[in-house]
Design a protein around this motif. Sequence first.
Motif, PDB file in Angstrom:
ATOM      1  N   SER A   1       0.816  -1.216   0.000  1.00 11.36           N
ATOM      2  CA  SER A   1       0.000   0.000   0.000  1.00 11.36           C
ATOM      3  C   SER A   1       0.849   1.265   0.000  1.00 11.36           C
ATOM      4  O   SER A   1       0.321   2.363  -0.146  1.00 11.36           O
ATOM      5  CB  SER A   1      -0.910   0.011   1.229  1.00 11.36           C
ATOM      6  OG  SER A   1      -0.140   0.064   2.412  1.00 11.36           O
ATOM      7  N   SER A   2       2.152   1.108   0.173  1.00  6.84           N
ATOM      8  CA  SER A   2       3.031   2.267   0.207  1.00  6.84           C
ATOM      9  C   SER A   2       3.862   2.291  -1.058  1.00  6.84           C
ATOM     10  O   SER A   2       4.913   1.666  -1.133  1.00  6.84           O
ATOM     11  CB  SER A   2       3.943   2.210   1.431  1.00  6.84           C
ATOM     12  OG  SER A   2       4.724   1.025   1.415  1.00  6.84           O
TER      13      SER A   2
ATOM     14  N   GLU B   1      11.279  18.848   7.211  1.00  6.29           N
ATOM     15  CA  GLU B   1      11.736  19.182   5.869  1.00  6.29           C
ATOM     16  C   GLU B   1      11.826  17.943   4.995  1.00  6.29           C
ATOM     17  O   GLU B   1      12.444  16.944   5.385  1.00  6.29           O
ATOM     18  CB  GLU B   1      13.123  19.852   5.953  1.00  6.29           C
ATOM     19  CG  GLU B   1      13.776  20.158   4.625  1.00  6.29           C
ATOM     20  CD  GLU B   1      15.216  20.599   4.784  1.00  6.29           C
ATOM     21  OE1 GLU B   1      15.784  21.087   3.782  1.00  6.29           O
ATOM     22  OE2 GLU B   1      15.797  20.434   5.866  1.00  6.29           O
ATOM     23  N   PHE B   2      11.244  18.017   3.821  1.00 10.69           N
ATOM     24  CA  PHE B   2      11.344  16.919   2.860  1.00 10.69           C
ATOM     25  C   PHE B   2      12.752  16.885   2.275  1.00 10.69           C
ATOM     26  O   PHE B   2      13.334  17.936   1.963  1.00 10.69           O
ATOM     27  CB  PHE B   2      10.327  17.116   1.741  1.00 10.69           C
ATOM     28  CG  PHE B   2      10.550  16.230   0.553  1.00 10.69           C
ATOM     29  CD1 PHE B   2      11.194  16.717  -0.577  1.00 10.69           C
ATOM     30  CD2 PHE B   2      10.147  14.906   0.575  1.00 10.69           C
ATOM     31  CE1 PHE B   2      11.415  15.911  -1.679  1.00 10.69           C
ATOM     32  CE2 PHE B   2      10.369  14.090  -0.524  1.00 10.69           C
ATOM     33  CZ  PHE B   2      11.003  14.588  -1.648  1.00 10.69           C
TER      34      PHE B   2
ATOM     35  N   SER C   1       1.100   6.927  -0.607  1.00  8.50           N
ATOM     36  CA  SER C   1       0.456   6.210  -1.706  1.00  8.50           C
ATOM     37  C   SER C   1       0.758   6.831  -3.063  1.00  8.50           C
ATOM     38  O   SER C   1       0.532   6.194  -4.095  1.00  8.50           O
ATOM     39  CB  SER C   1      -1.051   6.164  -1.489  1.00  8.50           C
ATOM     40  OG  SER C   1      -1.362   5.459  -0.304  1.00  8.50           O
ATOM     41  N   TRP C   2       1.205   8.067  -3.062  1.00  7.98           N
ATOM     42  CA  TRP C   2       1.569   8.716  -4.324  1.00  7.98           C
ATOM     43  C   TRP C   2       2.785   9.585  -4.113  1.00  7.98           C
ATOM     44  O   TRP C   2       3.197   9.867  -2.983  1.00  7.98           O
ATOM     45  CB  TRP C   2       0.393   9.537  -4.865  1.00  7.98           C
ATOM     46  CG  TRP C   2      -0.072  10.619  -3.952  1.00  7.98           C
ATOM     47  CD1 TRP C   2       0.437  11.875  -3.803  1.00  7.98           C
ATOM     48  CD2 TRP C   2      -1.163  10.533  -3.033  1.00  7.98           C
ATOM     49  NE1 TRP C   2      -0.245  12.574  -2.853  1.00  7.98           N
ATOM     50  CE2 TRP C   2      -1.239  11.782  -2.361  1.00  7.98           C
ATOM     51  CE3 TRP C   2      -2.082   9.537  -2.719  1.00  7.98           C
ATOM     52  CZ2 TRP C   2      -2.212  12.048  -1.402  1.00  7.98           C
ATOM     53  CZ3 TRP C   2      -3.038   9.797  -1.755  1.00  7.98           C
ATOM     54  CH2 TRP C   2      -3.091  11.048  -1.117  1.00  7.98           C
ATOM     55  N   GLU C   3       3.369  10.026  -5.201  1.00  9.61           N
ATOM     56  CA  GLU C   3       4.608  10.801  -5.133  1.00  9.61           C
ATOM     57  C   GLU C   3       4.299  12.219  -4.683  1.00  9.61           C
ATOM     58  O   GLU C   3       3.617  12.967  -5.377  1.00  9.61           O
ATOM     59  CB  GLU C   3       5.316  10.787  -6.493  1.00  9.61           C
ATOM     60  CG  GLU C   3       5.742   9.399  -6.910  1.00  9.61           C
ATOM     61  CD  GLU C   3       6.459   9.369  -8.239  1.00  9.61           C
ATOM     62  OE1 GLU C   3       6.164   8.479  -9.053  1.00  9.61           O
ATOM     63  OE2 GLU C   3       7.316  10.243  -8.461  1.00  9.61           O
TER      64      GLU C   3
ATOM     65  N   LYS D   1       2.223  15.908   4.723  1.00  7.76           N
ATOM     66  CA  LYS D   1       0.812  15.606   4.967  1.00  7.76           C
ATOM     67  C   LYS D   1       0.333  14.408   4.166  1.00  7.76           C
ATOM     68  O   LYS D   1      -0.662  13.780   4.524  1.00  7.76           O
ATOM     69  CB  LYS D   1      -0.035  16.837   4.631  1.00  7.76           C
ATOM     70  CG  LYS D   1       0.252  18.047   5.494  1.00  7.76           C
ATOM     71  CD  LYS D   1      -0.581  19.251   5.068  1.00  7.76           C
ATOM     72  CE  LYS D   1      -0.251  20.472   5.911  1.00  7.76           C
ATOM     73  NZ  LYS D   1      -1.025  21.663   5.489  1.00  7.76           N
ATOM     74  N   ASP D   2       1.020  14.107   3.095  1.00  8.04           N
ATOM     75  CA  ASP D   2       0.611  12.987   2.239  1.00  8.04           C
ATOM     76  C   ASP D   2       1.226  11.663   2.655  1.00  8.04           C
ATOM     77  O   ASP D   2       0.936  10.634   2.050  1.00  8.04           O
ATOM     78  CB  ASP D   2       0.980  13.302   0.783  1.00  8.04           C
ATOM     79  CG  ASP D   2       0.163  14.451   0.230  1.00  8.04           C
ATOM     80  OD1 ASP D   2       0.721  15.241  -0.558  1.00  8.04           O
ATOM     81  OD2 ASP D   2      -1.017  14.569   0.600  1.00  8.04           O
TER      82      ASP D   2
END
Length: 121
Positions: A29-30, A45-46, A99-101, A106-107
């Motif tokens: 799922s990841s 920080e990303f 689940s998405w790039e 927050k995602d």
Amino acid sequence: VQLQAFGGGLVQAGGSLRLSCAASGRTFSSRVMGWFRQAPGKEREFLARIRWTTGRTYYADSAKGRFTISRDNDLNTVYLQMSSLKPDDTAVYYCAAASWESSSSKDYNSWGQGTQVTVSS
């Protein structure tokens, strides 16, 4: 999915360190794994992300050229190789799954516990 990050420690400026993040559970799922960091008094920080299937990567400007994200699908493990470390890189480093790039924290819905990286001058 459960994530466990490790590999942090104390390193001198200019040195290198490799962080690892082991994923278990519902790993299917990841689709994307990311690395973030948070220094005291600063926002998270990303740094970088990688897609499990294709290996496609994306880096924040602060990570380009010094950090490399990679993955081992057989081991369900993602790595962050860091080189030419600076005292400003001192932070708690987190791995996370999404689940998405995305580059937004927050995602990312699953997070590892964080591993401390301290760079001495």
